[in-house]
Design an enzyme around this catalytic site. Structure first.
Site, short mmCIF file in Angstrom:
data_model
loop_
_atom_site.label_atom_id
_atom_site.label_comp_id
_atom_site.label_asym_id
_atom_site.label_seq_id
_atom_site.Cartn_x
_atom_site.Cartn_y
_atom_site.Cartn_z
N HIS A 60 25.46 38.71 -26.65
CA HIS A 60 24.35 39.16 -27.49
C HIS A 60 24.24 40.69 -27.40
O HIS A 60 24.86 41.32 -26.57
CB HIS A 60 23.03 38.53 -27.04
N ASP A 62 20.97 43.64 -27.28
CA ASP A 62 19.53 43.71 -27.01
C ASP A 62 18.82 44.25 -28.24
O ASP A 62 19.36 45.08 -28.97
CB ASP A 62 19.25 44.62 -25.81
N HIS A 117 27.15 42.14 -25.00
CA HIS A 117 27.39 41.85 -23.59
C HIS A 117 26.99 40.42 -23.27
O HIS A 117 26.35 39.75 -24.08
CB HIS A 117 26.63 42.85 -22.70
N ARG A 127 23.42 35.54 -8.30
CA ARG A 127 23.29 36.88 -8.89
C ARG A 127 21.88 37.06 -9.43
O ARG A 127 21.31 36.16 -10.03
CB ARG A 127 24.30 37.05 -10.03
#
Length: 190
Positions: A60, A62, A117, A127
């Protein structure tokens, strides 16, 4: 978290100012930035026994002007390079990742490109990342800045508020930027 958010707000404002200056603009050209909006998102990607069968976060862009991302020492962030292959963004101690968002892409008339990304999961380590999204007030129309438009550089995008754009992203996901493009594409917003 409040202290972190205040620090990120100050840093984002400085980065936006530098980006505007690189285009021959200043803060007076975007007076609405005196009252920015921001969102803080905490992301948790648990250990996954088979990372080939799961995605942490789908590819996607941002929607914000700018995203400041803190990631722990466990990698997982990847960027799409030339629309062809994924490259890892390795965590660096004390560093933040800065992503240009779709609204900056629009505002700069495509001079600054938003980056596709994704986040992948890890077989061994949990993570965590913290994303700080910086943008305009919800009701301010964002369009290519007049100083960036001339006969050779027509406005590439229709005006849109962050709130409207989030609606387009919810419905059309990664086609949202294409939706408001002025080049006669198939989908046009009204």
């Amino acid at each position: 978290m409040e202290e972190y958010q205040m620090e990120m707000k100050g840093l984002a404002a400085k980065l936006i100012e530098l980006m505007l200056r690189s285009l021959g603009l200043n803060n007076e050209d975007v007076k609405w930035l005196r009252h920015p909006r921001s969102l803080l998102q905490l992301n948790s990607y648990p250990v996954c026994p088979d990372p080939t069968r799961a995605m942490g976060l789908a590819p996607h862009t941002d929607s914000s002007l700018l995203t400041l991302l803190y990631q722990t020492t466990t990698g997982g962030l990847q960027v799409l390079v030339d629309g062809v292959s994924w490259a890892p963004v390795y965590p660096t101690a004390g560093a933040l990742v800065v992503n240009v968002g779709d609204l900056m892409h629009i505002l700069s008339n495509g001079c600054f490109k938003s980056v596709v990304h994704r986040a992948i999961v890890n077989k061994v380590h949990h993570r965590i990342s913290i994303a700080y999204f910086y943008g305009p007030p919800w009701d301010v129309k964002i369009s290519p800045l007049m100083k960036l438009i001339d006969h050779n550089h027509p406005p590439l995008y229709q005006p849109v508020t962050w709130k409207e754009y989030l609606g387009y992203k919810a419905t059309h996901f990664n086609k949202a930027l294409e939706l408001i493009r002025n080049d006669g594409g198939e989908i046009q917003a009204n």
